[in-house]
Structure formats: structure tokens, C-alpha cells
Design a protein around this motif. Structure first.
Motif, PDB file in Angstrom:
ATOM      1  N   UNK A   1       0.812  -1.219   0.000  1.00 17.41           N
ATOM      2  CA  UNK A   1       0.000   0.000   0.000  1.00 17.41           C
ATOM      3  C   UNK A   1       0.846   1.271   0.000  1.00 17.41           C
ATOM      4  N   UNK A   2       0.343   2.262  -0.699  1.00 24.32           N
ATOM      5  CA  UNK A   2       1.013   3.566  -0.748  1.00 24.32           C
ATOM      6  C   UNK A   2       0.912   4.265   0.608  1.00 24.32           C
ATOM      7  N   UNK A   3      -0.267   4.182   1.211  1.00 20.93           N
ATOM      8  CA  UNK A   3      -0.514   4.808   2.513  1.00 20.93           C
ATOM      9  C   UNK A   3      -1.777   4.193   3.126  1.00 20.93           C
ATOM     10  N   UNK A   4      -2.194   4.694   4.282  1.00 18.93           N
ATOM     11  CA  UNK A   4      -3.364   4.145   4.962  1.00 18.93           C
ATOM     12  C   UNK A   4      -4.639   4.316   4.128  1.00 18.93           C
ATOM     13  N   UNK A   5      -4.790   5.459   3.485  1.00 21.38           N
ATOM     14  CA  UNK A   5      -5.993   5.704   2.676  1.00 21.38           C
ATOM     15  C   UNK A   5      -6.115   4.652   1.577  1.00 21.38           C
ATOM     16  N   UNK A   6      -5.000   4.322   0.948  1.00 22.66           N
ATOM     17  CA  UNK A   6      -4.967   3.284  -0.085  1.00 22.66           C
ATOM     18  C   UNK A   6      -5.357   1.931   0.515  1.00 22.66           C
ATOM     19  N   UNK A   7      -4.829   1.637   1.708  1.00 20.29           N
ATOM     20  CA  UNK A   7      -5.141   0.370   2.386  1.00 20.29           C
ATOM     21  C   UNK A   7      -6.639   0.261   2.674  1.00 20.29           C
ATOM     22  N   UNK A   8      -7.221   1.322   3.214  1.00 17.74           N
ATOM     23  CA  UNK A   8      -8.650   1.284   3.563  1.00 17.74           C
ATOM     24  C   UNK A   8      -9.509   1.076   2.318  1.00 17.74           C
TER      25      UNK A   8
ATOM     26  N   UNK B   1     -13.070  -2.850  -0.493  1.00 19.16           N
ATOM     27  CA  UNK B   1     -13.574  -3.297  -1.802  1.00 19.16           C
ATOM     28  C   UNK B   1     -13.044  -4.697  -2.121  1.00 19.16           C
ATOM     29  N   UNK B   2     -11.793  -4.766  -2.558  1.00 16.33           N
ATOM     30  CA  UNK B   2     -11.165  -6.056  -2.889  1.00 16.33           C
ATOM     31  C   UNK B   2     -11.183  -6.980  -1.664  1.00 16.33           C
ATOM     32  N   UNK B   3     -10.909  -6.415  -0.513  1.00 16.13           N
ATOM     33  CA  UNK B   3     -10.857  -7.199   0.720  1.00 16.13           C
ATOM     34  C   UNK B   3     -12.173  -7.870   1.065  1.00 16.13           C
ATOM     35  N   UNK B   4     -13.273  -7.154   0.864  1.00 19.26           N
ATOM     36  CA  UNK B   4     -14.591  -7.734   1.168  1.00 19.26           C
ATOM     37  C   UNK B   4     -14.949  -8.837   0.167  1.00 19.26           C
ATOM     38  N   UNK B   5     -14.552  -8.637  -1.087  1.00 27.45           N
ATOM     39  CA  UNK B   5     -14.800  -9.678  -2.110  1.00 27.45           C
ATOM     40  C   UNK B   5     -14.018 -10.952  -1.783  1.00 27.45           C
TER      41      UNK B   5
ATOM     42  N   UNK C   1      -2.643 -12.727  -9.109  1.00 30.22           N
ATOM     43  CA  UNK C   1      -2.070 -11.544  -9.758  1.00 30.22           C
ATOM     44  C   UNK C   1      -3.152 -10.510 -10.053  1.00 30.22           C
ATOM     45  N   UNK C   2      -4.354 -10.972 -10.403  1.00 27.67           N
ATOM     46  CA  UNK C   2      -5.448 -10.031 -10.701  1.00 27.67           C
ATOM     47  C   UNK C   2      -5.824  -9.232  -9.458  1.00 27.67           C
ATOM     48  N   UNK C   3      -5.721  -9.848  -8.286  1.00 24.72           N
ATOM     49  CA  UNK C   3      -6.014  -9.135  -7.041  1.00 24.72           C
ATOM     50  C   UNK C   3      -4.956  -8.082  -6.749  1.00 24.72           C
ATOM     51  N   UNK C   4      -3.695  -8.439  -7.026  1.00 19.90           N
ATOM     52  CA  UNK C   4      -2.596  -7.465  -6.864  1.00 19.90           C
ATOM     53  C   UNK C   4      -2.840  -6.277  -7.781  1.00 19.90           C
ATOM     54  N   UNK C   5      -3.215  -6.564  -9.034  1.00 16.31           N
ATOM     55  CA  UNK C   5      -3.466  -5.505 -10.015  1.00 16.31           C
ATOM     56  C   UNK C   5      -4.620  -4.587  -9.573  1.00 16.31           C
ATOM     57  N   UNK C   6      -5.685  -5.197  -9.044  1.00 12.22           N
ATOM     58  CA  UNK C   6      -6.845  -4.411  -8.574  1.00 12.22           C
ATOM     59  C   UNK C   6      -6.448  -3.472  -7.446  1.00 12.22           C
ATOM     60  N   UNK C   7      -5.622  -3.978  -6.533  1.00 16.18           N
ATOM     61  CA  UNK C   7      -5.187  -3.164  -5.396  1.00 16.18           C
ATOM     62  C   UNK C   7      -4.276  -2.041  -5.853  1.00 16.18           C
ATOM     63  N   UNK C   8      -3.348  -2.349  -6.754  1.00 14.04           N
ATOM     64  CA  UNK C   8      -2.430  -1.329  -7.274  1.00 14.04           C
ATOM     65  C   UNK C   8      -3.202  -0.229  -8.026  1.00 14.04           C
ATOM     66  N   UNK C   9      -4.279  -0.631  -8.717  1.00 20.97           N
ATOM     67  CA  UNK C   9      -5.084   0.327  -9.472  1.00 20.97           C
ATOM     68  C   UNK C   9      -5.792   1.337  -8.566  1.00 20.97           C
ATOM     69  N   UNK C  10      -6.014   0.958  -7.314  1.00 25.10           N
ATOM     70  CA  UNK C  10      -6.703   1.833  -6.356  1.00 25.10           C
ATOM     71  C   UNK C  10      -5.775   2.868  -5.738  1.00 25.10           C
ATOM     72  N   UNK C  11      -4.498   2.773  -6.093  1.00 24.50           N
ATOM     73  CA  UNK C  11      -3.493   3.693  -5.531  1.00 24.50           C
ATOM     74  C   UNK C  11      -3.721   5.120  -6.001  1.00 24.50           C
ATOM     75  N   UNK C  12      -4.323   5.257  -7.179  1.00 25.42           N
ATOM     76  CA  UNK C  12      -4.486   6.594  -7.781  1.00 25.42           C
ATOM     77  C   UNK C  12      -5.552   7.401  -7.060  1.00 25.42           C
TER      78      UNK C  12
END
Length: 325
Positions: A110-117, A122-126, A314-325
């Protein structure tokens, strides 16, 4: 005589009604491994208060801290078998039951806490949904904190300084591979055994958030703390499907609503307390707190993504990285 009989009847009716009211109350046992002053332990207590208030006392959550109901593995198994109703536990341990859940323990995810939350909500609940078939329902994620390395041998300022250190880790492949990638020797061990293992030199070091380092008094048996920030540690709020199915839809709504409120409250508390715990740790004068350049640690642990991409997805990693923006 007739008057006494009348009063006796009224008393028995009252007693019977009270017994029914008591019998209709629901008591749920919630276990976790933290000390009561840990922010997620305080989150558990706050959740219990909210449930009591929202249910007008109909539902009581009895909280058992400090591994009273068992270690994390035992608590999760307790949910599956119905011997424990609820728990707060790490995603690392949960990953041994549902491998993809271990994604949240990946190094520098995670980039920061906001990114983690954002990712957790989203991804975490799925990713939590498949747990239901195994007997566990995910209500959401509190926060354990940002993890750092401590040890007794030498100041750790770069991955090269980790070489040869015996470091306690949770029983999870992500942490085992992460510590290996940093050149140290990972030693899986239950959290309840860690203080004595550090004290006796069974392991040289460990890695945990500031809340555990302070409340579990690891600073007493460690010389150096390095602010590596190598992983973020969520704290899932879980309920046994056995307990969940016994609740009415209205009661389930109360539990979920209280969990949502408690999670938002606890996350704010955890962020606020993180720095305060570091100040308390420094104030003990017993452990040296070291700032590090995190970039070499990030580079050294990239291999973990190659090794475990298939396991966590890998798709989950990609989804999480995409939320960094």
C-alpha cells in the motif's frame, strides 16, 4: 390468604417474564490476542458497546483479550467449529485457511493508509466471501498497524544488516518468504510465546506494529527497532457462520452496523495512537529507534511477488495497485 395468593401469582408471573427476557438475550464470545490497551482491542470493546446499545441490551458481546480463548489459529478454528463466536485476527493467519487473504500482508503493498482502507473495503470484502463456505463471515477490517523490525544483535539500517538474524514470523508463507528475501532466518511461532523467546534468545528479533511492541513490552527484551514499515497489518472482524445463522435478519443488521461504526472509529484511533506509541517506546530509553531508507527493503522483497502471485492472485494485486491513484 387470597390476597397473598394473588401477590404470589403476580411475583411468579414477573419472575417468569424476567427469566424469559434473560433467556431471550444473546451472548457472543469474542476472542483476540492483543492487550486491552492495544487500539484494536479497544476497537473490540467499542464494538461490544455499540452492539449492546443498538440492540437495547438484547445482544451482549463478551470480549476475551490476551489469547484467553487461544492463539490466532485456534480462534479461527473455533469459528469454524462454533466454539468461538467472534474474533479479530490477522490476515496472515487467516491466509492459512483462505490463501488469497494473505495478499494484504505482501511487502510494501500500500502507498498509505488511505490506499489500504480503499482496498480492504472493496477487494478485501470480495476476497472474504469464500470464507462463508468454510464457516466464517467477514464483517470488515480494523487495523493492527504498520509493521517494523526489532532485534537484539545489531542496528538494522539496510537488508544487509538482516543477514543471519533469527526473526520470529507468523505461520504464513508471505512473511516466511519476505524475511528470507531480506537475508534473515524466519522462525514461525505463536504470538503468545514471543516475549519469552526474545528474552531467552530463541529468536533474535521479530516484526510488529508499534502497538504490540509497546503493549507487549517487547522493548524490554530488544535493543534495536528499525522503522522499515515493510507491511501493513489489517485486523479482520470475523463471526462464526454458526452464530450468524442463529441471529434474526434484524440482529444481523445490528451486528454489521456496529462493526462498520467500530471499524471507522478504530482506524482513526489506530492512526492517532501509532505515533504516540513510538514516543512511549523511545521514552523508555531501553531500545534504539532507527530511521531507515525503505527503498532497498522494497527492492529486496520484490521477489516475494514473483513467488506468491499465483497464491494470492495476480489479478487481485493488479486491482489493489489500481486503487493507488
Amino acid at each position: 390468604m387470597q390476597k397473598r395468593s394473588k401477590y404470589l401469582s403476580a411475583f411468579l408471573v414477573t419472575l417468569f417474564s424476567s427469566s424469559l427476557a434473560f433467556a431471550s438475550g444473546i451472548v457472543l464470545k469474542l476472542g483476540h490476542i492483543a492487550e486491552k490497551t492495544n487500539p484494536y482491542a479497544m476497537g473490540a470493546d467499542h464494538f461490544a458497546e455499540l452492539v449492546k446499545k443498538k440492540s437495547n441490551g438484547e445482544i451482549e458481546i463478551k470480549v476475551f483479550p490476551s489469547s484467553q480463548l487461544g492463539a490466532q489459529k485456534e480462534l479461527i478454528e473455533g469459528l469454524i467449529y462454533g466454539t468461538v463466536d467472534m474474533t479479530l485476527t490477522g490476515t496472515a493467519e487467516l491466509g492459512t485457511f483462505q490463501p488469497q487473504m494473505a495478499i494484504f500482508d505482501m511487502p510494501f503493498l500500500f502507498k498509505d493508509r488511505a490506499h489500504a482502507y480503499k482496498a480492504l473495503d472493496t477487494v478485501g470484502m470480495e476476497l472474504g466471501k469464500p470464507l462463508e463456505a468454510k464457516g466464517i463471515k467477514l464483517l470488515g477490517y480494523m487495523e493492527n498497524g504498520i509493521r517494523h523490525v526489532t532485534n537484539n544483535v545489531r542496528p538494522v539500517k539496510s537488508p544487509a544488516d538482516m543477514k543471519g538474524l533469527k526473526v520470529r514470523v507468523m505461520n504464513n508463507k508471505v512473511y516466511v518468504e519476505m524475511v528470507k528475501a531480506l537475508g534473515a532466518s524466519p522462525t514461525p511461532m505463536a504470538f503468545s510465546e514471543l516475549y519469552s523467546a526474545l528474552q531467552q534468545g530463541t529468536v533474535d528479533g521479530q516484526e510488529n506494529p508499534s502497538a504490540h511492541i509497546f503493549t507487549k513490552r517487547f522493548y524490554e527484551v530488544q535493543k534495536y527497532a528499525s522503522l522499515t514499515g515493510h507491511a501493513y497489518a489489517p485486523e479482520p472482524v470475523l463471526i462464526s457462520m454458526m452464530a450468524w445463522k442463529k441471529l434474526t435478519p434484524a440482529q444481523q443488521e445490528i451486528i454489521q452496523s456496529a462493526a462498520n461504526e467500530a471499524i471507522a472509529w478504530q482506524r482513526q484511533l489506530s492512526e492517532k495512537e501509532d505515533q504516540a506509541f513510538w514516543e512511549k517506546i523511545k521514552a523508555t530509553g531501553k531500545i534504539e529507534v532507527i530511521d531507515v531508507d525503505r527503498k532497498p527493503f522494497m527492492e529486496a522483497t520484490q521477489s516475494v511477488y514473483k513467488q506468491l502471485a499465483k497464491t494470492v492472485g495476480q489479478s487481485n494485486i493488479d486491482k489493489i495497485k489500481a486503487l493507488e491513484k
